[in-house]
Design a protein around this motif. Structure first.
Motif, PDB file in Angstrom:
ATOM      1  N   VAL A  40       0.833  -1.206   0.000  1.00 13.07           N
ATOM      2  CA  VAL A  40       0.000   0.000   0.000  1.00 13.07           C
ATOM      3  C   VAL A  40       0.868   1.257   0.000  1.00 13.07           C
ATOM      4  O   VAL A  40       0.569   2.243  -0.684  1.00 13.07           O
ATOM      5  CB  VAL A  40      -0.970  -0.004   1.199  1.00 13.07           C
ATOM      6  N   ARG A  41       1.964   1.229   0.776  1.00 12.30           N
ATOM      7  CA  ARG A  41       2.868   2.384   0.795  1.00 12.30           C
ATOM      8  C   ARG A  41       3.458   2.655  -0.584  1.00 12.30           C
ATOM      9  O   ARG A  41       3.677   3.808  -0.961  1.00 12.30           O
ATOM     10  CB  ARG A  41       4.001   2.142   1.798  1.00 12.30           C
ATOM     11  N   ARG A  42       3.713   1.592  -1.339  1.00 13.07           N
ATOM     12  CA  ARG A  42       4.365   1.762  -2.639  1.00 13.07           C
ATOM     13  C   ARG A  42       3.381   2.141  -3.740  1.00 13.07           C
ATOM     14  O   ARG A  42       3.680   3.004  -4.570  1.00 13.07           O
ATOM     15  CB  ARG A  42       5.088   0.470  -3.020  1.00 13.07           C
ATOM     16  N   TYR A  43       2.213   1.498  -3.761  1.00 14.78           N
ATOM     17  CA  TYR A  43       1.302   1.686  -4.891  1.00 14.78           C
ATOM     18  C   TYR A  43       0.048   2.484  -4.549  1.00 14.78           C
ATOM     19  O   TYR A  43      -0.680   2.910  -5.452  1.00 14.78           O
ATOM     20  CB  TYR A  43       0.887   0.314  -5.446  1.00 14.78           C
ATOM     21  N   GLY A  44      -0.247   2.676  -3.262  1.00  8.84           N
ATOM     22  CA  GLY A  44      -1.434   3.426  -2.866  1.00  8.84           C
ATOM     23  C   GLY A  44      -2.612   2.504  -2.617  1.00  8.84           C
ATOM     24  O   GLY A  44      -2.723   1.435  -3.242  1.00  8.84           O
ATOM     25  N   PRO A  45      -3.510   2.895  -1.710  1.00 11.48           N
ATOM     26  CA  PRO A  45      -4.629   2.019  -1.343  1.00 11.48           C
ATOM     27  C   PRO A  45      -5.601   1.741  -2.480  1.00 11.48           C
ATOM     28  O   PRO A  45      -6.115   0.626  -2.597  1.00 11.48           O
ATOM     29  CB  PRO A  45      -5.313   2.781  -0.197  1.00 11.48           C
ATOM     30  N   ALA A  46      -5.883   2.740  -3.338  1.00  9.43           N
ATOM     31  CA  ALA A  46      -6.847   2.523  -4.419  1.00  9.43           C
ATOM     32  C   ALA A  46      -6.346   1.457  -5.387  1.00  9.43           C
ATOM     33  O   ALA A  46      -7.108   0.581  -5.812  1.00  9.43           O
ATOM     34  CB  ALA A  46      -7.113   3.838  -5.160  1.00  9.43           C
ATOM     35  N   ALA A  47      -5.072   1.513  -5.734  1.00  6.95           N
ATOM     36  CA  ALA A  47      -4.508   0.529  -6.663  1.00  6.95           C
ATOM     37  C   ALA A  47      -4.540  -0.869  -6.053  1.00  6.95           C
ATOM     38  O   ALA A  47      -4.877  -1.851  -6.735  1.00  6.95           O
ATOM     39  CB  ALA A  47      -3.076   0.914  -7.025  1.00  6.95           C
ATOM     40  N   ILE A  48      -4.203  -0.969  -4.770  1.00  2.00           N
ATOM     41  CA  ILE A  48      -4.181  -2.280  -4.117  1.00  2.00           C
ATOM     42  C   ILE A  48      -5.590  -2.861  -4.023  1.00  2.00           C
ATOM     43  O   ILE A  48      -5.802  -4.060  -4.261  1.00  2.00           O
ATOM     44  CB  ILE A  48      -3.544  -2.167  -2.721  1.00  2.00           C
ATOM     45  N   VAL A  49      -6.577  -2.028  -3.682  1.00  2.00           N
ATOM     46  CA  VAL A  49      -7.963  -2.513  -3.615  1.00  2.00           C
ATOM     47  C   VAL A  49      -8.447  -2.910  -5.003  1.00  2.00           C
ATOM     48  O   VAL A  49      -9.142  -3.927  -5.166  1.00  2.00           O
ATOM     49  CB  VAL A  49      -8.881  -1.443  -2.987  1.00  2.00           C
ATOM     50  N   ARG A  50      -8.078  -2.131  -6.034  1.00  2.00           N
ATOM     51  CA  ARG A  50      -8.486  -2.460  -7.408  1.00  2.00           C
ATOM     52  C   ARG A  50      -7.896  -3.813  -7.821  1.00  2.00           C
ATOM     53  O   ARG A  50      -8.605  -4.670  -8.370  1.00  2.00           O
ATOM     54  CB  ARG A  50      -8.019  -1.366  -8.365  1.00  2.00           C
TER      55      ARG A  50
END
Length: 390
Positions: free
Chosen positions: A264-274
């Motif tokens: 999440v720190r690297r890619y962001g929460p929205a990308a990880i949830v997607r």
């Protein structure tokens, strides 16, 4: 740079999550034994089990109101010992009329603790300034598995002993850790608006988070309640193979949460949830189409990979929308945990009765796909509007 006080609160919060995972597993792993002890039919057992999520929803909503006035530290110091005591009482209850109020008490308290521990997790994450919420949920998973392992090792002991022994540790852990949790002042962001009104929060910005949480738990209910039925009745798995689907689901959930914060720190929460939504969708598609037992087990594992990221990021995003630390947003998002679980059990069970178990998993498949669309809501802008506007 986190202070020694921040690290102290983080350790205490780890303990809270550990105690909750241990307590929850210590009751739910004994459902079959409780059914045998009280001579319950499948229908009666289902009605009894519904008490827990229904009243957990009540407890979660009440937790939001309570924490907005007194903080989640006081909430947890009261409610978490009650959870442990309720587990002990469930093991001791000699009859169904006495078991029912115990399950009601457990439901209300467990809902309050679920909300309160995530309020604390978000507060610690806010003070650290980096994503750490997955780590807390990882600890929950580990101690839930340890609770199940204890039940297996101690299976020859009387049921009250099996259920009570872990609760001694749970009670001590909750009482000791409660002293070091974040205070109401520490739950607030440093730049939180001073005009924030306790207990008042608009629904609109958290709707994507609530829906994603609900859809996650529809999928979780489908896997948790029906994986063994699917493996046995649809794929004719033997008794040694049947449990492997749920083992795969829990193992991948734990594995992803171990590295979830770094991702999440690297890619962001929205990308990880997607990405999680895509993987969960593929996992449920694999369950629907699985031609054999090994591929079904892999598919159930993929659902764990995809769904495991949603809950921590839902609470993290809700906390960002509530810099005043009232806990109302987190309590509302947590409510959809129980709504999703109830709807999921009813929806998948209903489709299985009307069609068949294979097609029943098409429902969580469709809802997992919707999580992909909801992903942008996991990177909200901090709320600056009038907090009294509801």
């Amino acid at each position: 740079m986190p202070s020694s006080r921040d690290r102290q609160a983080r350790v205490a919060t780890y303990v809270v999550y550990a105690v909750q995972g241990l307590s929850f597993a210590s009751l739910l792993i004994q459902v079959a034994n409780l059914q045998t002890k009280h001579g319950l039919s499948e229908g009666a057992l289902t009605l009894l089990l519904l008490i827990v999520p229904v009243f957990a929803g009540v407890g979660s909503v009440a937790a939001g109101t309570f924490a907005a006035r007194f903080g989640s530290k006081v909430l947890l110091r009261v409610a978490q010992p009650v959870v442990a005591v309720a587990v002990v009482l469930a093991g001791l209850a000699p009859s169904v009329p006495l078991l029912v109020p115990v399950l009601l008490l457990f439901g209300v308290a467990v809902g309050a603790v679920d909300a309160g521990m995530n309020m604390q997790g978000v507060a610690v994450e806010r003070r650290y300034g980096v994503q750490i919420l997955n780590g807390f949920h990882c600890v929950w998973s580990v101690f839930s598995m340890l609770g199940a392992a204890w039940a297996s090792v101690a299976a020859a002991l009387p049921l009250p002993v099996i259920m009570s022994a872990p609760m001694v540790l749970a009670l001590v852990g909750s009482l000791v850790s409660g002293r070091d949790l974040c205070t109401p002042e520490e739950e607030k962001a440093e730049d939180a608006p001073a005009s924030a009104a306790a207990g008042r929060f608009p629904w609109r910005p958290i709707i994507p988070l609530c829906l994603a949480m609900g859809f996650l738990y529809v999928g979780d209910a489908a896997v948790s309640n029906f994986n063994t039925v699917f493996m046995k009745n649809v794929l004719s798995a033997g008794p040694q193979v049947v449990p492997l689907a749920y083992v795969a689901y829990q193992a991948t959930t734990l594995a992803v949460r171990l590295g979830g914060d770094l991702a999440v720190r690297r890619y962001g929460p929205a990308a990880i949830v997607r990405i999680g939504g895509v993987i969960a969708t593929l996992g449920f598609l694999g369950v629907v189409l699985a031609p054999n037992q090994p591929l079904a087990i892999v598919a159930f594992g993929l659902t764990g990979v995809g769904l495991s990221v949603v809950a921590p990021q839902s609470f993290s995003a809700a906390g960002k929308l509530d810099p005043a630390g009232t806990g109302v947003a987190i309590a509302r998002v947590n409510l959809f945990n129980y709504i999703g679980f109830i709807v999921g059990a009813a929806l998948v069970g209903g489709i299985a009765d009307a069609a068949d178990m294979r097609w029943a998993f098409a429902a969580p498949l469709a809802l997992a796909a919707v999580i992909i669309v909801l992903a942008p809501g996991f990177e909200p802008r901090r709320r600056t509007a009038n907090p009294s506007a509801a």
